[in-house]
Motif scaffolding. Structure first.
Motif, PDB file in Angstrom:
ATOM      1  N   SER A 520       0.839  -1.201   0.000  1.00  0.00           N
ATOM      2  CA  SER A 520       0.000   0.000   0.000  1.00  0.00           C
ATOM      3  C   SER A 520       0.875   1.252   0.000  1.00  0.00           C
ATOM      4  O   SER A 520       0.545   2.253  -0.633  1.00  0.00           O
ATOM      5  N   GLU A 521       2.021   1.165   0.708  1.00  0.00           N
ATOM      6  CA  GLU A 521       2.907   2.323   0.728  1.00  0.00           C
ATOM      7  C   GLU A 521       3.572   2.505  -0.629  1.00  0.00           C
ATOM      8  O   GLU A 521       3.812   3.620  -1.074  1.00  0.00           O
ATOM      9  N   ALA A 523       2.368   1.866  -3.481  1.00  0.00           N
ATOM     10  CA  ALA A 523       1.455   2.540  -4.396  1.00  0.00           C
ATOM     11  C   ALA A 523       1.681   4.048  -4.314  1.00  0.00           C
ATOM     12  O   ALA A 523       1.791   4.730  -5.326  1.00  0.00           O
ATOM     13  N   HIS A 524       1.768   4.501  -3.076  1.00  0.00           N
ATOM     14  CA  HIS A 524       1.986   5.941  -2.880  1.00  0.00           C
ATOM     15  C   HIS A 524       3.308   6.375  -3.500  1.00  0.00           C
ATOM     16  O   HIS A 524       3.399   7.370  -4.191  1.00  0.00           O
ATOM     17  N   GLU A 525       4.352   5.558  -3.264  1.00  0.00           N
ATOM     18  CA  GLU A 525       5.678   5.940  -3.723  1.00  0.00           C
ATOM     19  C   GLU A 525       5.763   5.921  -5.240  1.00  0.00           C
ATOM     20  O   GLU A 525       6.418   6.764  -5.837  1.00  0.00           O
ATOM     21  N   ASN A 527       3.246   6.452  -7.196  1.00  0.00           N
ATOM     22  CA  ASN A 527       2.373   7.482  -7.762  1.00  0.00           C
ATOM     23  C   ASN A 527       3.107   8.793  -8.039  1.00  0.00           C
ATOM     24  O   ASN A 527       2.708   9.538  -8.928  1.00  0.00           O
ATOM     25  N   ASN A 528       4.181   9.079  -7.305  1.00  0.00           N
ATOM     26  CA  ASN A 528       4.923  10.315  -7.569  1.00  0.00           C
ATOM     27  C   ASN A 528       5.560  10.309  -8.948  1.00  0.00           C
ATOM     28  O   ASN A 528       5.306  11.212  -9.740  1.00  0.00           O
ATOM     29  N   LEU A 530       4.694   8.497 -11.392  1.00  0.00           N
ATOM     30  CA  LEU A 530       3.589   8.432 -12.359  1.00  0.00           C
ATOM     31  C   LEU A 530       2.989   9.825 -12.580  1.00  0.00           C
ATOM     32  O   LEU A 530       2.659  10.208 -13.702  1.00  0.00           O
ATOM     33  N   MET A 531       2.886  10.562 -11.484  1.00  0.00           N
ATOM     34  CA  MET A 531       2.356  11.938 -11.580  1.00  0.00           C
ATOM     35  C   MET A 531       3.248  12.781 -12.486  1.00  0.00           C
ATOM     36  O   MET A 531       2.761  13.533 -13.333  1.00  0.00           O
TER      37      MET A 531
ATOM     38  N   THR B  83      -2.300  14.081  -3.399  1.00  0.00           N
ATOM     39  CA  THR B  83      -1.533  13.039  -2.714  1.00  0.00           C
ATOM     40  C   THR B  83      -1.492  11.738  -3.504  1.00  0.00           C
ATOM     41  O   THR B  83      -2.449  11.389  -4.199  1.00  0.00           O
ATOM     42  N   GLY B  84      -0.363  11.040  -3.375  1.00  0.00           N
ATOM     43  CA  GLY B  84      -0.245   9.730  -3.999  1.00  0.00           C
ATOM     44  C   GLY B  84      -0.743   8.630  -3.090  1.00  0.00           C
ATOM     45  O   GLY B  84      -0.918   7.492  -3.514  1.00  0.00           O
ATOM     46  N   SER B  85      -0.978   8.979  -1.820  1.00  0.00           N
ATOM     47  CA  SER B  85      -1.405   7.960  -0.863  1.00  0.00           C
ATOM     48  C   SER B  85      -2.789   7.456  -1.229  1.00  0.00           C
ATOM     49  O   SER B  85      -3.674   8.240  -1.542  1.00  0.00           O
ATOM     50  N   ILE B  86      -2.931   6.095  -1.185  1.00  0.00           N
ATOM     51  CA  ILE B  86      -4.252   5.593  -1.534  1.00  0.00           C
ATOM     52  C   ILE B  86      -5.157   5.573  -0.307  1.00  0.00           C
ATOM     53  O   ILE B  86      -6.325   5.265  -0.407  1.00  0.00           O
ATOM     54  N   LYS B 108      -2.910  11.425  -6.898  1.00  0.00           N
ATOM     55  CA  LYS B 108      -1.854  11.421  -7.909  1.00  0.00           C
ATOM     56  C   LYS B 108      -1.872  10.055  -8.583  1.00  0.00           C
ATOM     57  O   LYS B 108      -2.062   9.062  -7.887  1.00  0.00           O
TER      58      LYS B 108
END
Lengths: 731, 131
Positions: A520-521, A523-525, A527-528, A530-531, B83-86, B108
């Protein structure tokens, strides 16, 4: 007139309504705003309309009242003045009669024989024309003057004219028309051919002839001719007396009788077509034929009063009153006189207009003051509403404890109270819902625990039963088994193996848990990058970038792709089972390889490396790739902790049954507040870091059944300490 | 009409740069801050910031910490979390008392036009009767 004003007012109202309908939207915009403004504007509009209507009708009423009063007063004044004119003329004519009665008979009786007595008509005509010629050419010192103007009778006539200022001229003729005596030189000697004379000779004893108002050449003034016939005691006609009355002097007393400067008085002789104003400078207003026509028109219409738009000298709308002048002798002489009085409208209505202006100014001032007052007073009304609005905003923003506080004692307070009750009810409902949810969750949790306990108990019971069975079996088999130790040992080994397998699974499952967290973390990492990639592509698609920047953008996109790949690879490494590919080696070997790798990069530019390796270390069972990554990571961290340069000391040593590796830097040290977080996945203090490095290292070392710790002293540096079990002690 | 002023806060230089190119090209006045520790100072000093677009997870202070500090100084500028956090749902509970709602969060990666719509919507609402 009233009808016209009414019609104008009505059409004004219609136009007003039309404007109101057409510009309703704009008017709404003007009125739009606070309640205060609406109240003040509405009041102003209503008050303005009311005052305008009040002023209009007030003015109209006053106008008509004043008009009635003024016309009545002018009519009565003109009536009185016309009577005065009659009396003045009568008196003057009485004076003339007195003169003739007293002066003439005695003088005339002395000279009863006429020069024309006994002459034929032809001889008479000849005599008179000769006398006329002589009279015209006669000098004042001549005998003709002496005979006629210097006689006793002429002197007494002259004296009468001098004494009576109302008389301009006085003279006497004999019965055929020849001059007998005069107060001054007459225009001709023979008067029998004059109209007045021919009318006068026909008169009875007590009758008078009155002529029109004419300009008298000999006296140079306006005069009125009065004439009478003379009779002797036998009743025979003996001659004619003519008196010229000074018109201007005659009517002078009218001024003192009430005609002030603002009113004008005219006397019109309808028959002689003359217009005479005794109070006009210059006497006869011959220059005003238009006015004369207007007056005559009014008289012919039979009205005695009207308002006329007078032309000529006056040139203004005026009140005009007409009175007949009655007198018996005027009627017998067929003279038609009218008395006319004129007053300008503007003079009458000037005070009323001034009053209207004063009233309008006062109304406007009051209107402004009152509107301002209402605006401030209506603040008391709109204030609570504003307060209400603010409170509602706070509540709607989530402030559940806030309530509307209004104590005005009116409907707004009532509304506020009801609103507060509603909010109370809403808050209660929300709170009870929250409580309900909490209770449901708590029950679910307890049920889950109960289920677990039940299963645990069941398992325990089963285990106990199995153990009992086993013990009874063991007891029964004890004797035979005592004989066979080998069999027992095999069984023990089997149990141990199973135990190890279980332990391994346990570790793997713990790893899976942290892996779930990691995913899950991750995904966040991910996403940057990807953004960054998506926004660069969008900017390119939308044409936000210059052509020369597109190349850079492609570079950025590629770099971010690799960044995403690296993150995923690190995670894969972390999740892989770690015991595959192991070999027994000297720990100094992977350290040196990692150092070589680093020294080929820019990483260690300002940093010196001190190698402090122990010789003859026992071999350690290692996955070489993984352990190299650990060493790389730790040394990278050490280098990054010293941006201005420094030293890394690598020490290897034997420690009991283990091998110890220490990487010591000379950086600032790790702050106390974060030292407990450094192994958490994705925890980072670096701008470009992923926060995965140390957690991955930790995972790898754990996989080798070793330990990884940090010791840090602020200002002196940080040591990363790794211990790994000896290869022969691993299994 | 004056330009709307945006403050973009993200520790990723590439993200803040792309966003600032995008918003500047669409008539906004854009300030960028990559250091989370400096954001509060920037907000205090800069006049007339209309909206803040802010990352949540950053080294040093998090976007949530910054948001709380700004609100505690009684600065009511609207904030849009990018935010990229899901798992940002948990932050709504934390920030409930400040009136923060689901539509204040954007995931994001985001379509830039969608972000623009959202920014315009918040700016429009801000001029509404209850702000």
């Amino acid at each position: 007139m009233t009808l016209a004003y009414g019609f104008a007012f009505l059409s004004l109202c219609v136009v007003g309504c039309f404007i109101l309908i057409k510009y309703a939207g704009k008017i709404k915009d003007i009125v739009k705003g606070s309640i205060r403004r609406k109240i003040a504007l509405t009041f102003a509009a209503v008050a303005f309309t009311t005052s305008a209507i009040g002023l209009y009708f007030g003015y109209l009423g006053s106008y008509h009242l004043l008009k009635t009063i003024v016309s009545e007063s002018i009519y009565h004044e003109s009536f009185l003045l016309s009577r005065a004119v009659e009396r003045i003329i009568s008196e003057e004519i009485e004076d003339v009669r007195t003169y003739t009665d007293i002066l003439l008979p005695s003088e005339l009786s002395k000279n009863t024989v006429s020069p024309t007595a006994g002459m034929t008509e032809r001889e008479k005509q000849k005599y008179f024309s000769e006398m006329d010629n002589k009279w015209e050419q006669a000098s004042p010192e001549g005998s003709l003057h002496e005979q006629y103007l210097d006689s006793d009778i002429s002197r007494s006539l002259e004296k009468a004219v001098k004494e009576d200022t109302g008389l301009l001229e006085l003279f006497v003729t004999d019965a055929p028309g020849g001059l007998i005596a005069a107060s001054g030189k007459t225009s001709g000697f023979y008067q029998g051919d004059e109209l007045w004379w021919q009318r006068a000779i026909e008169l009875e004893k007590n009758e008078f002839f009155i002529g029109g108002i004419e300009f008298d050449d000999s006296s140079g003034a306006y005069g009125i001719t009065a004439a009478l016939c003379l009779y002797n005691d036998n009743g025979d006609k003996t001659g004619v007396v003519k008196a010229v009355l000074d018109a201007k002097r005659l009517f002078k007393p009218l001024q003192s009788l009430g005609a002030d400067q603002k009113k004008r008085i005219y006397i019109i002789d309808l028959k002689g077509d003359e217009l005479f104003s005794p109070l006009f400078e210059g006497g006869l207003a011959q220059e005003s034929p238009v006015i004369k026509e207007q007056f005559k028109g009014l008289i012919e219409s039979g009205k005695s009063f009207d308002t006329l738009n007078l032309k000529g000298e006056i040139n203004a709308k005026s009140f005009v009153a007409v009175q007949k002048i009655h007198n018996d002798f005027l009627r017998s002489s067929e003279v038609k006189w009218r008395f006319v009085m004129v007053q300008k409208n503007s003079e009458v209505f000037l005070p009323l207009k001034l009053l209207l202006i004063q009233a309008a100014v006062l109304a406007i001032v009051l209107l402004i003051l009152l509107s301002a007052g209402i605006y401030f007073l209506s603040g008391y009304l709109s204030g609570p509403i504003k307060k209400f609005n603010t409170s509602v905003s706070r509540i709607s923003a989530g402030n559940r404890e806030h309530r509307v506080e209004i104590h005005t004692g009116d409907e707004i307070e009532e509304l506020a109270d009801n609103f507060n009750k509603m909010v109370d009810a809403l808050v209660r409902t929300t709170v009870s819902l929250d409580e309900l949810m909490a209770e449901v969750n708590e029950r679910k949790r307890i049920e889950g625990e109960l289920q677990e306990s039940r299963e645990y108990l069941k398992q325990k019971t089963t285990d106990l039963e199995a153990a009992l069975e086993e013990s009874s079996k063991t007891r029964s088999r004890m004797i035979s088994m005592l004989d066979d130790n080998n069999q027992t040992r095999l069984k023990l080994e089997q149990s141990l193996k199973e135990l190890k397998e279980t332990q391994k699974m346990l570790i793997q499952s713990e790893k899976l848990v942290s892996l779930g967290h990691l995913v899950s973390e991750m995904a966040h990492e991910v996403n940057n990058p990807l953004m960054i990639i998506s926004s660069r592509i969008q900017l390119m698609q939308m044409g936000d970038l210059k052509p020369e920047d597109r190349e850079d953008s492609l570079g950025i996109i590629e770099k971010q792709c690799y960044r995403a790949r690296d993150i995923i690879q690190r995670l894969l490494k972390f999740s892989k089972p770690s015991t595959t590919g192991s070999e027994e080696i000297d720990v100094n070997v992977p350290i040196e390889e990692a150092l070589n790798l680093l020294e080929h990069q820019y990483m260690l530019e300002n940093i010196s490396i001190e190698r402090n390796y122990a010789k003859d270390l026992p071999p350690v069972k290692l996955n070489k790739n993984e352990i190299e990554e650990v060493f790389l990571n730790l040394m990278k961290n050490a280098a990054e902790a010293m941006p201005d340069g420094g030293k890394i000391t690598v020490t290897t040593s034997r420690f009991k049954d283990k091998v110890r590796v220490v990487f010591k830097d000379t950086g600032e040290g790790i702050p106390q507040r974060i030292i407990n977080n450094i192994f958490d996945p994705f925890f980072t203090t670096k701008k470009e870091g992923t926060g995965l490095g140390l957690s991955v290292c930790y995972g790898i070392i754990k996989g080798h059944r070793g330990s990884l710790d940090y010791e840090s002293v602020k200002g002196e540096g940080t040591s990363a300490v790794i211990t790994l079990p000896r290869a022969d002690k691993t299994s | 009409m004056s330009k709307n002023k945006l403050l973009i806060v993200d520790d990723e230089v590439e993200i803040s740069e792309a966003l600032s190119i995008f918003f500047r090209n669409r008539g906004f006045d854009v300030i960028v801050e990559n250091d989370s520790e400096k954001v509060v100072g920037v907000v205090r000093q800069e006049q007339g910031i209309d909206l803040i677009i802010m990352d949540i997870k950053m080294p040093g202070l998090s976007g949530i910490d910054i948001f709380k500090q700004i609100r505690d100084m009684n600065i009511e500028v609207p904030v849009l979390f990018l935010t990229g956090s899901i798992a940002w749902a948990k932050y709504i509970n934390v920030l409930k008392e400040y009136g923060v709602q689901e539509y204040h969060f954007v995931d994001k990666p985001v379509t830039l036009n969608f972000l623009l719509e959202k920014v315009n919507m918040i700016l429009k609402n801000r001029e509404g009767p209850f702000e």
